[in-house]
Each structure stands twice: as C-alpha cells, then as structure tokens.
Motif scaffolding. Structure first.
Motif, PDB file in Angstrom:
ATOM      1  N   TYR A  47     -13.076 -10.041   1.828  1.00  0.00           N
ATOM      2  CA  TYR A  47     -13.597  -9.637   3.129  1.00  0.00           C
ATOM      3  C   TYR A  47     -14.940 -10.300   3.332  1.00  0.00           C
ATOM      4  CZ  TYR A  47     -14.743  -6.760   7.148  1.00  0.00           C
ATOM      5  OH  TYR A  47     -15.073  -6.353   8.411  1.00  0.00           O
ATOM      6  N   THR A  69       0.819  -1.213   0.000  1.00  0.00           N
ATOM      7  CA  THR A  69       0.000   0.000   0.000  1.00  0.00           C
ATOM      8  C   THR A  69       0.851   1.260   0.000  1.00  0.00           C
ATOM      9  OG1 THR A  69      -0.160  -0.331   2.385  1.00  0.00           O
ATOM     10  CG2 THR A  69      -2.062  -0.998   1.047  1.00  0.00           C
ATOM     11  N   THR A 112      -3.464   2.343   4.843  1.00  0.00           N
ATOM     12  CA  THR A 112      -4.590   2.905   4.073  1.00  0.00           C
ATOM     13  C   THR A 112      -5.380   3.905   4.895  1.00  0.00           C
ATOM     14  OG1 THR A 112      -6.203   1.169   4.653  1.00  0.00           O
ATOM     15  CG2 THR A 112      -4.779   0.765   2.733  1.00  0.00           C
ATOM     16  N   GLU A 123      -5.611  -1.598  -3.685  1.00  0.00           N
ATOM     17  CA  GLU A 123      -7.040  -1.284  -3.786  1.00  0.00           C
ATOM     18  C   GLU A 123      -7.864  -2.261  -2.957  1.00  0.00           C
ATOM     19  OE1 GLU A 123     -10.426   0.546  -4.360  1.00  0.00           O
ATOM     20  OE2 GLU A 123      -8.491   1.341  -5.033  1.00  0.00           O
ATOM     21  N   GLN A 124      -7.448  -3.528  -2.931  1.00  0.00           N
ATOM     22  CA  GLN A 124      -8.156  -4.516  -2.119  1.00  0.00           C
ATOM     23  C   GLN A 124      -8.020  -4.203  -0.636  1.00  0.00           C
ATOM     24  OE1 GLN A 124      -6.323  -8.050  -3.688  1.00  0.00           O
ATOM     25  NE2 GLN A 124      -7.998  -8.445  -5.112  1.00  0.00           N
ATOM     26  N   TYR A 125      -6.856  -3.713  -0.227  1.00  0.00           N
ATOM     27  CA  TYR A 125      -6.692  -3.301   1.162  1.00  0.00           C
ATOM     28  C   TYR A 125      -7.604  -2.119   1.496  1.00  0.00           C
ATOM     29  CZ  TYR A 125      -2.707  -6.255   2.435  1.00  0.00           C
ATOM     30  OH  TYR A 125      -1.900  -7.315   2.753  1.00  0.00           O
ATOM     31  N   ARG A 126      -7.742  -1.202   0.558  1.00  0.00           N
ATOM     32  CA  ARG A 126      -8.644  -0.071   0.804  1.00  0.00           C
ATOM     33  C   ARG A 126     -10.088  -0.549   0.916  1.00  0.00           C
ATOM     34  NH1 ARG A 126      -4.661   2.544  -2.386  1.00  0.00           N
ATOM     35  NH2 ARG A 126      -5.656   2.000  -4.360  1.00  0.00           N
ATOM     36  N   THR A 127     -10.427  -1.571   0.148  1.00  0.00           N
ATOM     37  CA  THR A 127     -11.767  -2.161   0.256  1.00  0.00           C
ATOM     38  C   THR A 127     -11.959  -2.800   1.626  1.00  0.00           C
ATOM     39  OG1 THR A 127     -11.863  -2.566  -2.124  1.00  0.00           O
ATOM     40  CG2 THR A 127     -13.367  -3.845  -0.738  1.00  0.00           C
ATOM     41  N   VAL A 128     -10.931  -3.485   2.115  1.00  0.00           N
ATOM     42  CA  VAL A 128     -10.991  -4.058   3.458  1.00  0.00           C
ATOM     43  C   VAL A 128     -11.224  -2.955   4.488  1.00  0.00           C
ATOM     44  CG1 VAL A 128      -9.645  -5.222   5.249  1.00  0.00           C
ATOM     45  CG2 VAL A 128      -9.587  -6.075   2.910  1.00  0.00           C
ATOM     46  N   ARG A 129     -10.473  -1.871   4.369  1.00  0.00           N
ATOM     47  CA  ARG A 129     -10.641  -0.739   5.299  1.00  0.00           C
ATOM     48  C   ARG A 129     -12.072  -0.210   5.272  1.00  0.00           C
ATOM     49  NH1 ARG A 129      -8.244   4.282   2.794  1.00  0.00           N
ATOM     50  NH2 ARG A 129     -10.320   4.228   1.841  1.00  0.00           N
ATOM     51  N   THR A 130     -12.595  -0.022   4.071  1.00  0.00           N
ATOM     52  CA  THR A 130     -13.956   0.497   3.936  1.00  0.00           C
ATOM     53  C   THR A 130     -14.980  -0.456   4.533  1.00  0.00           C
ATOM     54  OG1 THR A 130     -13.342   1.691   1.922  1.00  0.00           O
ATOM     55  CG2 THR A 130     -15.692   1.304   2.295  1.00  0.00           C
ATOM     56  N   ASN A 131     -14.798  -1.745   4.296  1.00  0.00           N
ATOM     57  CA  ASN A 131     -15.739  -2.729   4.825  1.00  0.00           C
ATOM     58  C   ASN A 131     -15.683  -2.801   6.348  1.00  0.00           C
ATOM     59  OD1 ASN A 131     -16.795  -3.452   2.363  1.00  0.00           O
ATOM     60  ND2 ASN A 131     -15.381  -5.144   2.041  1.00  0.00           N
TER      61      ASN A 131
END
Length: 248
Positions: free
Chosen positions: A240, A27, A80, A37-45
C-alpha cells in the motif's frame, strides 16, 4: 517485437477468466492466510488515509488498464470490512466487464443497469452473500451507454440510498484510461484507491491515471500494488502506498 503480443494475450486471458468465474476471495476462504492479513492492512491504511476527510463512506477501486486486479482487491477489501463488523455493500460499477456476480455466484439478471434505467429499485436487487455483513448489487445486463447511465441522476439516488443503508460502499469501477466512466463517478465518491500490478502496469499509465483523477478532483487515498510470485495466484502479495511513486 513479440513481447507486447504475449503480454496483451495474457492480460486478456486473465480478464476473461475473472469475468467467467469471478475472483479469488482468499479473505473468505483462508482468513488466516498471509495474503488475507495483507488485505486487512490495506483496509486499515485506507481508513488512516481517509481520516482527514469529513466522511469516507463510498470508496471506489480502479486501475489504469484492464487485468490489473482492481476487482480482486475491491472484493477482498470489502470482505475484510464485513469481517470487521461493518455493514458493507459492494457495487459492480464496471458495466462493461463485470465480475461481482460471478464471484458471488449470482445470475446478474438485475442490478445497476436495471436501477439506472428505472426498471427496478435498489432495495429490489440488493442481494446478501455467503459473507456475513456483505451485500452486493451486480452490474445487471451490459448496456450500450455505460457512461451516460453512470452520470445520471439515478446513479446519485442509488448511492444516496446506499449511504443510508450501509456503513461502507465499495465501488468496483472500470479502468481510468480505458473509458470515461470513472471520471463521472468521482464526484459521487468520497475516496479513490488505484490498483496496479508490478511488472505489468506502466509507470506512464499510472502517472496519467493520477493526473486524470486529480483533474476530476478525486480524493486519492493511495495505491495498492499487486506483486505476483512464481507460485501463481496464491503467491500474490499486496503493498500500500501514497501516489504513483510509492511502493511498500
């Protein structure tokens, strides 16, 4: 009969590598990479999952057993959050097999253990990193009694100090089934994320992990599943889900 031996050797090899050299911060190195981007999705979820809670400031990352990637996931998700403008503190609460100091190229002379033994104060050992908005407290010297230290009043005081000075506190915690450290930390956290590794994590271990965390009255925010491709570390993907039966 030789499969468990090979499996265990590979896990220990990966664990020793992360302890020595730290984990890969994709990241930070490649923020536009698909894995970032997948890590950012994890953060958002995680943020969506915690919306129903009164607060979700202290998030603990753990796993069932060793070498399932919880240090990699916790460090990258912390990055992130920092990149999103949050003031973030990453605490290495794995006092048995720490990695945060190696990841961020620190000496680990002082940290959580020196705070918990009364030798230093949090403000004296917190360190800025090469990532804007991200600070760390490394584990400090490995102690003979990690569970007792993590269950002490000083650990509560450390997290209270962190809550007052940071927006998000990320705890890189030990595996649930290996030691009792996580159970004593649960009451001081707002949410827990479980990291698993597709093809490595046993379903039974994951079920027992969820049961142990629920008995400790943890707010389980979900699980992150690492999916490794034949291309090696740079081919890791992250999904996630909610609970041990969900995959994304």
């Amino acid at each position: 009969m030789n499969w468990p031996f090979k499996f265990g050797f590979k896990r220990n090899q990966e664990d020793q590598e992360s302890q020595k050299n730290g984990v890969m911060l994709v990241t930070y190195a490649e923020p536009k990479h698909v894995i970032s981007e997948q890590y950012r999705t994890v953060r958002t979820n995680i943020e969506f999952a915690s919306a129903a809670l009164d607060k979700c400031q202290v998030v603990m990352f753990t796993s069932s057993t060793m070498s399932e990637g919880k240090s990699t996931v916790s460090a990258n998700v912390a990055v992130t959050w920092a990149q999103a403008g949050k003031k973030v503190l990453l605490i290495d609460a794995d006092l048995r097999r720490p990695t945060v100091h190696a990841t961020f190229r620190k000496l680990n002379l002082d940290g959580v253990t020196t705070i918990l033994t009364g030798k230093t104060k949090p403000s004296e050992v917190v360190e800025e990193t090469f990532v804007d908005n991200l600070s760390i407290i490394s584990s400090g010297p490995i102690p003979p009694n990690p569970s007792e230290l993590l269950n002490s009043k000083r650990m509560g005081d450390l997290l209270n100090w962190a809550r007052e000075n940071f927006d998000i506190i990320v705890l890189d915690a030990p595996p649930v089934l290996a030691v009792s450290d996580v159970q004593v930390l649960v009451p001081r956290t707002d949410g827990v994320v479980i990291v698993s590794n597709l093809g490595k994590t046993l379903k039974g271990d994951l079920q027992r992990t969820v049961e142990v965390l629920k008995l400790a009255k943890a707010h389980i925010l979900g699980s992150v599943e690492r999916v490794r491709s034949r291309h090696g570390d740079r081919g890791y993907g992250y999904g996630y889900g909610y609970g041990y039966q969900s995959n994304v």
